[in-house]
Scaffold this active site. Structure first.
Site, PDB file in Angstrom:
ATOM      1  N   LYS A  74       0.837  -1.213   0.000  1.00 66.06           N
ATOM      2  CA  LYS A  74       0.000   0.000   0.000  1.00 66.06           C
ATOM      3  C   LYS A  74       0.870   1.261   0.000  1.00 66.06           C
ATOM      4  O   LYS A  74       0.621   2.192  -0.757  1.00 66.06           O
ATOM      5  CB  LYS A  74      -0.933   0.040   1.223  1.00 66.06           C
ATOM      6  N   ARG A  94      -9.305   1.272   9.215  1.00 71.44           N
ATOM      7  CA  ARG A  94      -8.932  -0.110   9.540  1.00 71.44           C
ATOM      8  C   ARG A  94     -10.030  -0.818  10.319  1.00 71.44           C
ATOM      9  O   ARG A  94      -9.878  -1.994  10.641  1.00 71.44           O
ATOM     10  CB  ARG A  94      -7.655  -0.089  10.393  1.00 71.44           C
ATOM     11  N   ARG A 131      11.672  -6.800   5.074  1.00 65.75           N
ATOM     12  CA  ARG A 131      11.553  -5.349   4.885  1.00 65.75           C
ATOM     13  C   ARG A 131      12.506  -4.623   5.834  1.00 65.75           C
ATOM     14  O   ARG A 131      12.655  -4.987   6.990  1.00 65.75           O
ATOM     15  CB  ARG A 131      10.115  -4.904   5.167  1.00 65.75           C
ATOM     16  N   ARG A 190      11.661  -2.762  11.334  1.00 64.25           N
ATOM     17  CA  ARG A 190      10.628  -2.234  12.229  1.00 64.25           C
ATOM     18  C   ARG A 190      10.354  -3.265  13.311  1.00 64.25           C
ATOM     19  O   ARG A 190      10.306  -4.462  13.016  1.00 64.25           O
ATOM     20  CB  ARG A 190       9.337  -1.981  11.436  1.00 64.25           C
ATOM     21  N   ARG A 220      -0.528  -9.148  13.470  1.00 65.32           N
ATOM     22  CA  ARG A 220      -1.079  -8.069  12.632  1.00 65.32           C
ATOM     23  C   ARG A 220      -2.015  -8.647  11.557  1.00 65.32           C
ATOM     24  O   ARG A 220      -3.030  -8.050  11.240  1.00 65.32           O
ATOM     25  CB  ARG A 220       0.065  -7.268  11.979  1.00 65.32           C
TER      26      ARG A 220
HETATM   27  P1  AMP Z   1       1.080   0.479   9.281  1.00 68.26           P
HETATM   28  O1  AMP Z   1       2.329   1.247   9.063  1.00 68.26           O
HETATM   29  O2  AMP Z   1      -0.087   1.007   8.468  1.00 68.26           O
HETATM   30  O3  AMP Z   1       1.270  -1.013   9.131  1.00 68.26           O
HETATM   31  O4  AMP Z   1       0.665   0.729  10.807  1.00 68.26           O
HETATM   32  C1  AMP Z   1       1.503   0.341  11.881  1.00 68.26           C
HETATM   33  C2  AMP Z   1       0.697   0.225  13.159  1.00 68.26           C
HETATM   34  O5  AMP Z   1       0.099   1.502  13.476  1.00 68.26           O
HETATM   35  C3  AMP Z   1      -0.495  -0.723  13.104  1.00 68.26           C
HETATM   36  O6  AMP Z   1      -0.106  -2.072  13.342  1.00 68.26           O
HETATM   37  C4  AMP Z   1      -1.382  -0.171  14.219  1.00 68.26           C
HETATM   38  O7  AMP Z   1      -0.877  -0.503  15.495  1.00 68.26           O
HETATM   39  C5  AMP Z   1      -1.196   1.331  14.043  1.00 68.26           C
HETATM   40  N1  AMP Z   1      -2.180   1.903  13.102  1.00 68.26           N
HETATM   41  C6  AMP Z   1      -1.926   2.481  11.887  1.00 68.26           C
HETATM   42  N2  AMP Z   1      -3.060   2.902  11.305  1.00 68.26           N
HETATM   43  C7  AMP Z   1      -4.072   2.574  12.153  1.00 68.26           C
HETATM   44  C8  AMP Z   1      -5.490   2.718  12.107  1.00 68.26           C
HETATM   45  N3  AMP Z   1      -6.103   3.277  11.051  1.00 68.26           N
HETATM   46  N4  AMP Z   1      -6.212   2.255  13.175  1.00 68.26           N
HETATM   47  C9  AMP Z   1      -5.616   1.693  14.239  1.00 68.26           C
HETATM   48  N5  AMP Z   1      -4.283   1.514  14.333  1.00 68.26           N
HETATM   49  C10 AMP Z   1      -3.509   1.943  13.316  1.00 68.26           C
END
Ligand code: AMP
Length: 218
Positions: free
Chosen positions: A12, A87, A126, A159, A170
Site C-alpha cells: 500500500k 482499519r 523489509r 521495524r 497483525r
Molecule cells: P502500518 O504502518 O499502516 O502497518 O501501521 C503500523 C501500526 O500503526 C499498526 O499495526 C497499528 O498498530 C497502528 N495503526 C496504523 N493505522 C491505524 C489505524 N487506522 N487504526 C488503528 N491503528 C492503526
C-alpha cells in the site's frame, strides 16, 4: 479520494507514493503519523508505541482525531490517498460522516491482495531507513543487511512490528477487524480488487488503468 485497502505488507505504501507522484495528491498514512509521534516521544506516541509493538490497533478515537486534523491541511483540498486508514468499520463510518471528506463523494477503494505466506516473507525482509523512513526489501532490491539508505546514506533497520510473531498477530487483527471493510465498500460501489503479487510497476499500471477508466481524477 483513494482508499488503499489490504493487509500489512501488500504494498500500500509503495503504491501510495507512486499515485502521489503521478496525480499530485498527498499520501496520508496513519502508521507513518503514529511512528513520527513515537519518534518524538509525545504523550500520544508513548501510548501508541505499546500498542503498535504488539501489532494491535490504536483506539479509534485517537486515530479519528489524527485524521480530522490531517484532512484539514490545505494540501488535501484536491483529494488524498488514505494508506492504512480506515482499519475498522467504525473508522469507515466516521470517515463517511466527516466534513473534510464529504466533498469527495466519489471514493475509489482499491484492495490489494497478496497471500499471507508471501506477506510474511516480504515483511520479515523489509528494512526501513532509520533517518528518512524509505523502505527497502532484501528480497527485491538485491540488498544485504549492511546496505545503507540510497536516499540519505543512513543505516537500515527492521521495524519492531516486522518480527514474524508480530506480523502473524497483525495479520490476525487484519482478518478480524479490517477485512469486514471489503464488504462494507463493495456494497457502496467504486470498489476494485488488484493482484498484489505482480511487480510494483505492474500493480501501479493496473491501478492507473482502473482509476482512469473510472473517471479519476474528477
Ligand atoms: P502500518 O504502518 O499502516 O502497518 O501501521 C503500523 C501500526 O500503526 C499498526 O499495526 C497499528 O498498530 C497502528 N495503526 C496504523 N493505522 C491505524 C489505524 N487506522 N487504526 C488503528 N491503528 C492503526
Amino acid at each position: 479520494m483513494i482508499i488503499l485497502l489490504g493487509a500489512p505488507g501488500v504494498g500500500k505504501g509503495t503504491q501510495a507514493k507512486l499515485i502521489m507522484g503521478k496525480y499530485e495528491i498527498p499520501q496520508i498514512s496513519t502508521g507513518d503519523i503514529l511512528r513520527a509521534e513515537v519518534q518524538k516521544s509525545s504523550p500520544l506516541g508513548r501510548e501508541a508505541k505499546i500498542i503498535m509493538e504488539k501489532g494491535e490497533l490504536v483506539p479509534d478515537n485517537i486515530i479519528l482525531q489524527i485524521i480530522e486534523i490531517r484532512l484539514k491541511n490545505p494540501d488535501c483540498q484536491n483529494g488524498f490517498i488514505l494508506d492504512g486508514f480506515p482499519r475498522t468499520i467504525e473508522q469507515a463510518i466516521a470517515l463517511d460522516e466527516s466534513k473534510s471528506s464529504r466533498k469527495f463523494q466519489k471514493k475509489k477503494v482499491l484492495e490489494i491482495g497478496v497471500p499471507e505466506e508471501e506477506i510474511i516473507k516480504r515483511l520479515t525482509n523489509r528494512r526501513v531507513c532509520i533517518n528518512c523512513g524509505k523502505t527497502f526489501n532484501l528480497l527485491f532490491n538485491g540488498l544485504s543487511e549492511a546496505t545503507k539508505c540510497t536516499n540519505c546514506g543512513h543505516v537500515l533497520i527492521q521495524r519492531d512490528d516486522d518480527k514474524e510473531e508480530i506480523i502473524r498477530n497483525r495479520l490476525k487483527v487484519y482478518r478480524f477487524q479490517t477485512e469486514p471493510l471489503i464488504s462494507y465498500y463493495r456494497d457502496r460501489g467504486s470498489f476494485y480488487k488488484i493482484d498484489g503479487l505482480e511487480s510494483v510497476e505492474n500493480v501501479f499500471q493496473d491501478i492507473q488503468e482502473i482509476l482512469e477508466k473510472n473517471g479519476f481524477p474528477s
